[in-house]
Structure formats: C-alpha cells, structure tokens
Motif scaffolding. Structure first.
Motif, PDB file in Angstrom:
ATOM      1  N   GLU A 392      33.548  44.432  24.882  1.00 32.78           N
ATOM      2  CA  GLU A 392      34.625  43.704  25.499  1.00 32.78           C
ATOM      3  C   GLU A 392      34.280  42.792  26.660  1.00 32.78           C
ATOM      4  O   GLU A 392      34.644  43.021  27.795  1.00 32.78           O
ATOM      5  CB  GLU A 392      35.747  44.662  25.835  1.00 32.78           C
ATOM      6  N   GLU A 432      34.667  46.097  36.780  1.00 36.72           N
ATOM      7  CA  GLU A 432      33.358  45.470  37.008  1.00 36.72           C
ATOM      8  C   GLU A 432      32.534  46.186  38.070  1.00 36.72           C
ATOM      9  O   GLU A 432      31.321  45.998  38.141  1.00 36.72           O
ATOM     10  CB  GLU A 432      33.580  44.011  37.428  1.00 36.72           C
ATOM     11  N   MET A 466      25.716  38.503  31.709  1.00 38.02           N
ATOM     12  CA  MET A 466      26.319  37.410  30.939  1.00 38.02           C
ATOM     13  C   MET A 466      25.407  36.172  30.978  1.00 38.02           C
ATOM     14  O   MET A 466      24.906  35.804  32.025  1.00 38.02           O
ATOM     15  CB  MET A 466      27.708  37.086  31.485  1.00 38.02           C
TER      16      MET A 466
END
Ligand code: DON
Length: 581
Positions: A392, A432, A466
């Motif tokens: 996700e 996070e 990322m």
C-alpha cells in the motif's frame, strides 16, 4: 475500544452504509463537467501506446482523470495533481490526503524538479517514543493508531506543484470531489481489502467511517465518502489552508486528542514541502534521475547500477543465474549502507557523494565471490529481522504532449496507513512513523533496520524507499518509472530498468516479469512465486536462502518510443490501469 463507542460506531456505520448502498440513481454522475468518465462502469487497460500524453496509476478512474485533465489543456503537473487527488478517493489503501510522497519531474525545458512532501515527526515526537520503560520496542505503537501518524505532507506537496501547473486547483480537484460525493464502484480487490481491514477500522477509530458497513463489501458496491468530499471542498476553497488550518486541522487535532496522538495545530500549520536536488547519474549511456534523501531510493539505485555496470548483463540474459547473483549481491551491499548511512539529510549528514562514488562501490564489491553467496554478517553487523508483505503505497507515471515527465510515489505506509480515519474529515492517517528506526537493530514492518541516521527526532522526516525515477536517452525523455512495495521498491525499479535497458523488454514485459529481492537483512532472497524453479535450485546450491513471497511491486512505466509515441504500462499485480490519447 470502549463498549459505548463500539455500539455507537456500529449504529452510525449502519446509517452511513444504508446511505452508501441505497445510493439513489439520480445522484450518479459522470466525473467532471467536460469529461465522460463513468465511475460506475470502468475497465482496466494494462498497456497501450499513445500518441501524445499518458498516465499509468493504480486505478483506472485515477488514470482516466489524469488523461482527461491533459486533454482539457493541462500539462503533466496538472495531471499529477488531479490523479493524486482522485487516488485519494478511489484507492483509499494508499492514495491519500493523510500521507506523503515525492514528486520528481523533468520539464520539456529540461528543468529538473524534486518535491519532497514526506511526512514529518510531530514536534512532540522523541527518539524513544515507542520504547517501554525497559527500553524494549512496543512495535504496535508505530504501526497502528494515532501515535503511528506523521504530520501529513500530501496537500503541501500539491500546493508546491501548483506553480508548475496550468489549470487552477479548483478545476483539478473537482473530479476527486465528484468521486467522493457521488461515489464509484469498488473492484473486487478493493472490496476484499476493505473487508480484510474491517476489524482494524473498528479497533482504531472512535467515529464511524465510510469504510465499514454491516455487511461485507463486494465488487460492484458503490463507495460514497461525504466527509472526504467536504474536506476536498475546503481544500478547493482555501487551498492548503483548507487542510492545515481551520476545520480540517480542528478535526485532525480532535482526532489526536481522542486517540492519544501528538499532532498539534502548530505541527500542521508549520508543515512545508521541501525542494530537493535530484540525483543524476549514468548507466550504459542513459541518464538516470533519482530522488535524494529522505528517500533512500535514488542512492540505492545509483549504487546498485554502479556495481552492476561493469558486467555484461545483456550477454548473461534475463534470469540467468550469473545475472541474478550479481543483482542480489549489489542489492545486499546497497541495503547494508541504507541501514547505516541513510536518513533525513536535514538532520543527519548522509554521505551521498561517498556512497555513489565508483571507488567506494569498487571497495564494497571486493568480497564478491561469483561462486557463492556473501553472508550478510560479513558485510556489516545487524540483527535478523522479520518481513511482512504490504502493497500500500502507490505510484503514478505521467508524460504530457510536450514531453514533460512526472514520476510520483505517494503513501500511507501500510495498507490503509494507521487505520485511523480522521473523524468528520473522512481521510486516513498514515503510519509513516514506523519508517523511522524506533531502536537500533529493531526491524520496521518491512524488515529494515537502522540506527542514528534514521532515529526519531522532532520535525524530522523518516527514511523512505520510494524511488520515483526518470530516464533520459540522448538527453531526450525515455522512461518514467516507479512502484510501491516498501523496501522492495528500489529493487523493483532496478530490475525494471535492467529489464528494459539490458534485456530489451517492452514496458509491459519489464514490469510484469517475475522479481526477486534482497535487502541485506534478513539474509534471504525473496522471490515471487513464478520465478523459475531451476533458477532457485542454482541459487540454493550457491548458498542462498530462498523465501517465496507474494507480489513484489506494482510498477507503472511509460517508455517513449523512437518516434515519440508513449508506450504505457500498468502492473498486472493490481487494478492498475493506463489512460492517454
Ligand atoms: O516510504 C517508504 O519507504 C514506505 N513507507 C513505503 C511503503 C510501501 O511501499 C507500502 N507498499 N507496499
């Protein structure tokens, strides 16, 4: 949860869900005035080649919105804003208002842009906030519920993107508002995901949420999110202030108070996106543009490609054991550096130049042995860790008719983030904080360990994997690449790049090919289920420990073909879909 809350939760959810299921026909709408996107009937398009402009994202409706905005005169930045906002509605597990991300772009005038809207630790966060009195990690706290959330960055990121866009936010946000207000039908995958998280939604929310109804979700159900629509309308009216101040901020702070969270009005008001300098390096005559810290992605990609460049991978061939061993060993060494050296460079001196220096990489490679695995404990010390699978985060690849490329990866971290929806505001908060190293040697939900470089500090950004990436060939746009997948992100991007650059695959072949992953610790090679058994046997004979796992990545790629057409592909591992014209 307290019994009273549990009952009111169920009753209010019931009322809300009746509204959801009995969605009156007259309320059904096509999305945005000049578009003809039907949110009640849409299909996935896994790959297509477009003449001018295209989008690849995790959801057909979001890709269609992005393409429609470009058709209406918007550029790739307009599409980036509209697609992200649409994803926040139709892809609740990862698309977000309550998370953060990175945008990497190259304009048709050759300007490179890296916008960092990664979440930050709240001002009241501190290094040991997830440890008990004996100094042991209480791991759940950084993963679920209010205390897991960092200060959201997405709307500040959109605000920082607006100066590059052509259309006003008012127009770019309207498709998302329509999708939230009038609903869209769920795919089977989304219905299942919502059902799987139902118990967690009940546990980590004190207010009703649109994600829970008395009966299970099924494919074809319409999801309507009135509170989210109202939040989007506040952003439409007041811009970023409609999120970081006023009613939405009040909702967030009230939610924090109900759940012992620590995000304050000041944290929200003070949040700013940061402008970073992209990392630019070469690989076999291609210019690779990567994202710098607080992402580890750009450095890892530069390190791994740097270690691999001197080997003739093309000659070895795709999933040839020699090529695979080289990639695994490059991954192992780069990820060991991630654990030791990488974190938010605003807080810790990340030695970026050293890490990507060819001489340094040569040193790291000294103990490589082509006949057997290099044990991770001979590379550097650390502690064995666990590794959970989650899908996700989400990536968007975009190119417009002028050749401006935008690559965005955005996330709530885990599936539906902290599972906590901001009461009254209808959006999920991220978890996070778990991307920090909560204690040296204690693994996060992706099995990543870290130390001082990624320790928690007030207002610091947690290290990310990322890896939004752009590639130029002869200084012309060539690839837009990125994927979700936690720590597997840089290896998925790496293997996608190698599949295209070394193995001549098409965009679709490159992303859909089976992938494998090594991250230094734990010292195992994760392989997708369709990796050839003969390759696995070869690797085992060399001393590699192999662990089959679920999907690795959901990669979205655009490749510019020699005469400018946009070959656009969306991963078969999800509902991902492309759109363009
Ligand atoms: O920033 C990171 O590295 C993680 N929060 C990304 C999480 C992710 O990719 C989840 N999806 N698989």
């Amino acid at each position: 949860m307290h019994q009273f809350f549990r009952y009111s939760f169920i009753i209010i959810s019931l009322v809300l869900s009746i509204q959801v299921v009995a969605q009156p026909e007259k309320n059904k709408r096509l999305i945005c005035a000049t578009c003809t996107i039907n949110p009640y009937k849409y299909v996935q398009v896994k790959s297509d080649t477009f003449q001018k402009a295209s989008v690849s994202s995790a959801h057909p409706l979001a890709s269609l919105v992005g393409a429609a905005i470009m058709k209406q005169g918007g550029n790739a930045f307009d599409a980036a804003i509209a697609t992200q906002l649409a994803l926040a509605v139709v892809y609740s597990g990862a698309g977000n208002l309550g998370g953060g991300g990175f945008l990497l772009a190259r304009t048709h005038q050759q300007q490179l842009i890296a916008l960092d809207y990664r979440e930050k630790a709240p001002a009241r966060a501190h290094r040991d906030m997830y440890l008990d009195k004996d100094g042991n990690a209480i791991e759940q706290l950084s993963k679920l519920g209010h205390l897991a959330a960092g200060v959201p960055g997405t709307i500040a990121g959109i605000d920082a993107t607006l100066p590059y866009a052509k259309l006003p936010l008012k127009i770019l946000i309207q498709p998302a508002i329509d999708l939230a207000k009038y609903g869209f039908v769920l795919t089977e995958r989304e219905a299942n995901n919502l059902n799987d998280s139902r118990a967690a939604f009940e546990q980590y929310n004190t207010q009703p949420t649109a994600f829970v109804k008395p009966t299970s979700w099924k494919a074809g159900d319409t999801l309507v999110q009135p509170e989210l629509a109202a939040t989007l309308e506040r952003i439409q009216r007041w811009g970023a202030k409609g999120f970081y101040e006023g009613t939405t901020a009040d909702f967030i702070v009230a939610e924090m108070q109900r759940g012992k969270g620590i995000i304050t009005h000041n944290d929200l008001k003070n949040y700013k996106a940061a402008v970073r300098t992209p990392l630019v390096f070469n690989y076999r005559n291609h210019t690779i543009i990567g994202f710098p810290p607080p992402s580890s992605g750009g450095i890892l990609t530069a390190q791994m490609l740097g270690m691999l460049e001197r080997y003739p991978l093309r000659k070895y061939g795709f999933h040839n054991v020699k090529a695979v061993q080289l990639i695994i060993e490059a991954e192992r060494r780069a990820y060991a550096d991630r654990a030791e050296h990488m974190g938010d460079a605003d807080f810790y001196p990340v030695p970026t130049q050293m890490l990507i220096d060819p001489r340094y990489l040569q040193q790291r490679w000294r103990n490589y042995d082509s006949t057997k695995a290099t044990p991770s404990n001979t590379i550097s010390a650390g502690k064995q860790s666990t590794f959970t699978v989650s899908e996700e985060t989400t990536h968007i690849s975009i190119i417009d008719a002028d050749g401006t490329m935008v690559s965005i990866t955005t996330t709530l971290n885990g599936n539906y983030g902290s599972k906590t929806v901001v009461g009254g505001a209808g959006f999920l908060l991220n978890n996070e904080m778990d991307d920090f190293s909560v204690k040296p040697g204690v693994a996060n939900m992706y099995g990543a360990v870290g130390g001082v470089a990624n320790a928690i500090a007030p207002n610091k950004r947690m290290l990310s994997s990322m890896t939004p990436t752009l590639v130029l060939k002869d200084n012309q746009p060539y690839l837009v690449v990125g994927t979700p997948g936690g720590t597997t992100i840089p290896t998925s991007v790496l293997q996608t790049l190698i599949n295209i650059i070394d193995f001549d695959m098409s965009a679709a072949e490159a992303i859909n090919a089976p992938k494998f992953h090594h991250q230094w610790l734990p010292d195992v090679v994760y392989v997708e289920k369709n990796v050839a058994p003969s390759l696995i046997e070869h690797l085992q004979a060399m001393g590699y420990s192999i662990t089959p796992r679920g999907n690795i990545g959901r990669t979205e790629v655009i490749r510019v073909l020699p005469y400018g057409k946009r070959e656009t592909a969306a991963d078969i591992r999800g509902d991902d879909s492309v759109a363009g014209f």
